[in-house]
Design a protein around this motif. Structure first.
Motif, PDB file in Angstrom:
ATOM      1  N   ALA A   1      30.116  35.579  41.709  1.00 34.24           N
ATOM      2  CA  ALA A   1      31.058  36.644  42.073  1.00 34.24           C
ATOM      3  C   ALA A   1      32.495  36.107  42.029  1.00 34.24           C
ATOM      4  O   ALA A   1      33.417  36.809  41.620  1.00 34.24           O
ATOM      5  CB  ALA A   1      30.734  37.177  43.461  1.00 34.24           C
TER       6      ALA A   1
ATOM      7  N   GLU B   1      34.319  36.430  38.670  1.00 34.26           N
ATOM      8  CA  GLU B   1      34.748  37.730  38.136  1.00 34.26           C
ATOM      9  C   GLU B   1      36.266  37.876  38.074  1.00 34.26           C
ATOM     10  O   GLU B   1      36.783  38.726  37.363  1.00 34.26           O
ATOM     11  CB  GLU B   1      34.148  38.871  38.979  1.00 34.26           C
TER      12      GLU B   1
ATOM     13  N   SER C   1      41.043  44.745  39.167  1.00 28.26           N
ATOM     14  CA  SER C   1      39.599  44.880  39.464  1.00 28.26           C
ATOM     15  C   SER C   1      39.263  44.289  40.820  1.00 28.26           C
ATOM     16  O   SER C   1      38.537  44.896  41.617  1.00 28.26           O
ATOM     17  CB  SER C   1      38.755  44.131  38.426  1.00 28.26           C
ATOM     18  N   VAL C   2      39.777  43.096  41.056  1.00 27.32           N
ATOM     19  CA  VAL C   2      39.474  42.404  42.308  1.00 27.32           C
ATOM     20  C   VAL C   2      40.035  43.189  43.490  1.00 27.32           C
ATOM     21  O   VAL C   2      39.376  43.347  44.522  1.00 27.32           O
ATOM     22  CB  VAL C   2      40.052  40.970  42.262  1.00 27.32           C
ATOM     23  N   GLN C   3      41.238  43.719  43.363  1.00 29.40           N
ATOM     24  CA  GLN C   3      41.843  44.485  44.456  1.00 29.40           C
ATOM     25  C   GLN C   3      41.056  45.760  44.734  1.00 29.40           C
ATOM     26  O   GLN C   3      40.847  46.133  45.883  1.00 29.40           O
ATOM     27  CB  GLN C   3      43.303  44.828  44.130  1.00 29.40           C
ATOM     28  N   ARG C   4      40.630  46.435  43.670  1.00 33.32           N
ATOM     29  CA  ARG C   4      39.849  47.674  43.865  1.00 33.32           C
ATOM     30  C   ARG C   4      38.533  47.369  44.556  1.00 33.32           C
ATOM     31  O   ARG C   4      38.083  48.122  45.410  1.00 33.32           O
ATOM     32  CB  ARG C   4      39.598  48.343  42.512  1.00 33.32           C
ATOM     33  N   ARG C   5      37.909  46.248  44.161  1.00 26.69           N
ATOM     34  CA  ARG C   5      36.618  45.903  44.765  1.00 26.69           C
ATOM     35  C   ARG C   5      36.808  45.548  46.241  1.00 26.69           C
ATOM     36  O   ARG C   5      36.075  46.011  47.102  1.00 26.69           O
ATOM     37  CB  ARG C   5      35.983  44.745  43.996  1.00 26.69           C
ATOM     38  N   ARG C   6      37.806  44.705  46.516  1.00 26.44           N
ATOM     39  CA  ARG C   6      38.015  44.276  47.909  1.00 26.44           C
ATOM     40  C   ARG C   6      38.371  45.436  48.823  1.00 26.44           C
ATOM     41  O   ARG C   6      37.973  45.473  49.981  1.00 26.44           O
ATOM     42  CB  ARG C   6      39.150  43.244  47.969  1.00 26.44           C
ATOM     43  N   ARG C   7      39.173  46.366  48.288  1.00 26.15           N
ATOM     44  CA  ARG C   7      39.614  47.502  49.110  1.00 26.15           C
ATOM     45  C   ARG C   7      38.620  48.653  49.046  1.00 26.15           C
ATOM     46  O   ARG C   7      38.804  49.664  49.717  1.00 26.15           O
ATOM     47  CB  ARG C   7      40.988  47.978  48.615  1.00 26.15           C
ATOM     48  N   ASN C   8      37.621  48.484  48.173  1.00 27.79           N
ATOM     49  CA  ASN C   8      36.615  49.532  47.987  1.00 27.79           C
ATOM     50  C   ASN C   8      37.293  50.877  47.727  1.00 27.79           C
ATOM     51  O   ASN C   8      36.945  51.899  48.308  1.00 27.79           O
ATOM     52  CB  ASN C   8      35.700  49.599  49.213  1.00 27.79           C
ATOM     53  N   SER C   9      38.257  50.859  46.825  1.00 32.05           N
ATOM     54  CA  SER C   9      39.053  52.057  46.532  1.00 32.05           C
ATOM     55  C   SER C   9      39.673  51.910  45.147  1.00 32.05           C
ATOM     56  O   SER C   9      40.023  50.806  44.719  1.00 32.05           O
ATOM     57  CB  SER C   9      40.166  52.180  47.575  1.00 32.05           C
ATOM     58  N   MET C  10      39.826  53.025  44.440  1.00 33.89           N
ATOM     59  CA  MET C  10      40.493  52.990  43.139  1.00 33.89           C
ATOM     60  C   MET C  10      42.002  52.819  43.296  1.00 33.89           C
ATOM     61  O   MET C  10      42.715  52.476  42.367  1.00 33.89           O
ATOM     62  CB  MET C  10      40.212  54.287  42.365  1.00 33.89           C
TER      63      MET C  10
END
Lengths: 330, 330
Positions: free
Chosen positions: A220, A223, B265-274
């Motif tokens: 992970a 990525e 991508s990493v920011q969207r994943r961490r924040r669980n938001s688009m």
């Protein structure tokens, strides 16, 4: 035994010369450091004239005595010798490329001793981001010759190196390929970036550090991409988690892991299948061994190594060009 | 006006000195090339003794006259001067880090003239792949001081450079950060790889080539990863689709595009938001301008530039350390 062909694999930093028999078997071979970027400079007499041309000098060193013994031997050469910086430019041929269309597109340069050198063109893929190869096409064709016709579709041929190539084949043709600059990126980072400053090199291969790098790329954490994970080769050193002697192989594994995980994604997408193709590797044994190890970790289950790819490819191309006769019983 | 603090931003290749007034305003500033990797060597007399120590020499050049005029001025310094290769190592402090805990962890080195130099520690994030910064923590704290308390959660602070940092903040604390080696990778590839050989540099910024590189990184072709797309900086040149003068800015755009698309991508994943956070950039104006351009293309809609981040951060840390008194009316 009488020779039938001189085959040259003439790259940027090396020149390999093969003397081949009537069935394409290698009678004698030599390895010189006279690649096109480090040609010899000391003048010598060739065909009765003093010569200072680097290409002529290297050619004479590589096989002058073979030609003295058999002046009518045909000569074929592949690699960077056919680039714009080479002896004579052999323009790229478009994909799809096979033995027949490359073998009939050889570029001829007449050497000082009157012998024609037949240069194999490189191959270009005019995709949105174009790709080119020189020398690798000959090796791929040499491998294809040893395979059954059906082998192609589930197969990917890998040529690790400064710029690794991954070649898709079909019906004896090179149909698509990708390039990764992994080897050169590793070299410039190790020699010229902050990562090299703490590397202690020269020890034996550290498989554990290499595997750790591969796993980071696949994890992970990987990525975020190689531009970021690279920094871990330094930060793990700062925290005492990666010794100086382990850093080069960790970096090598990290880069190969990023290359091969991207390759696996791209292959799955193109094939629209989770199934990954069989791999045949061509190249330096040590480097192929690293790639085999990393390929396994990245899900490529079947990996084999090809041998004598270059000399077989050059022989096939010489047959297609009519420079030598094919053996009837092949 | 009487000075109250000397603040030094002392990095690898440069040393900036600020003389600050009672409210933290800059009275005078200087820029020297005496970074810790290129310290002065010519001996000189300091406090009546001949001195050859590079750190002492650089310190004297930077602010000796200010200290002659006001010998009791406190001195604070941040950056690589506190690294293992610096004047005195100031051990990293763990995240979360804020003005209070860094300001009370200054490392002191007594200079030859008897003045104490207070060195700000770097910050370490002990994640699976650790991350470290030295100097950037001070800049981030300088920016946070100018923001309202609530600004943090939807904010990402970017510090472009050889190793760019992307810092997440909360409640006045540095809570998480990522490093990308983009700047150094660009430099070593341009100076030492085959990509540099065909680059013709020195012209004005080629925005079109830069944007094209960014778009390639964001496109379907970019999914194969930067180790592969890099080669297009060469192959597009070979096919005449990218001129020699455009290659460096194309490569720059390509690398920034890969960095920032991974960051998104990493920011969207961490924040669980688009939804992507607002960006505040700190650093060299030209480089920040490139990043602003690429950030917009990568979906970061709100980008602003911070000013005077370093001197503000050093002032805040000096206040926290009790070296200077905070102004009552702030």
């Amino acid at each position: 035994m009488l020779a039938h062909l001189i085959a040259l694999d003439w790259g940027t930093t090396s020149l390999r010369a093969y003397k081949l028999a009537a069935d394409g078997q290698v009678l004698e071979q030599r390895s010189l450091s006279s690649g096109i970027m480090q040609l010899p400079k000391a003048p010598r007499f060739i065909a009765g004239r003093e010569c200072t041309d680097g290409f002529e000098l290297a050619f004479d060193e590589a096989c002058g005595d073979w030609l003295d013994a058999q002046p009518d031997l045909p000569v074929i050469a592949c690699g960077m010798v056919g680039s714009a910086q080479g002896w004579r430019e052999a323009a790229y041929r478009d994909t799809p490329a096979n033995v027949a269309n490359l073998g009939t597109s050889l570029q001829i340069v007449r050497s000082l001793r009157g012998v024609d050198v037949h240069i194999v063109p490189g191959v270009i893929q005019r995709s949105h981001l174009p790709n080119v190869m020189r020398g690798e096409e000959t090796q791929v064709l040499g491998v294809l010759q040893t395979l059954s016709r059906e082998a192609g579709t589930d197969l990917l041929i890998g040529l690790p190196g400064s710029h690794s190539k991954w070649v898709e084949v079909s019906d004896g043709c090179i149909v698509h390929f990708d390039t990764f600059m992994t080897g050169e990126v590793f070299a410039v980072l190790s020699e010229h970036s902050i990562l090299g400053r703490t590397q202690q090199r020269g020890g034996s291969f550290d498989g554990e550090a290499f595997d750790r790098g591969v796993q980071v790329a696949l994890s992970a954490d990987g990525e975020i991409g190689v531009l970021s994970t690279l920094f871990s080769a330094r930060s793990l050193g700062l925290t005492g988690e990666l010794s100086a002697t382990a850093q080069a192989d960790y970096l090598s594994g990290l880069l190969l892991g990023h290359e091969l995980s991207a390759l696996a994604s791209v292959q799955r997408r193109r094939r629209n299948s989770m199934h990954l193709p069989s791999i045949i590797l061509i190249g330096n044994a040590q480097l192929c061994s690293r790639y085999s190890r990393a390929l396994g970790a990245c899900g490529f289950a079947r990996v084999t190594l090809a041998e004598q790819a270059t000399e077989r490819g050059l022989w096939q191309l010489a047959v297609a060009a009519g420079l030598v006769a094919a053996m009837p019983s092949r």
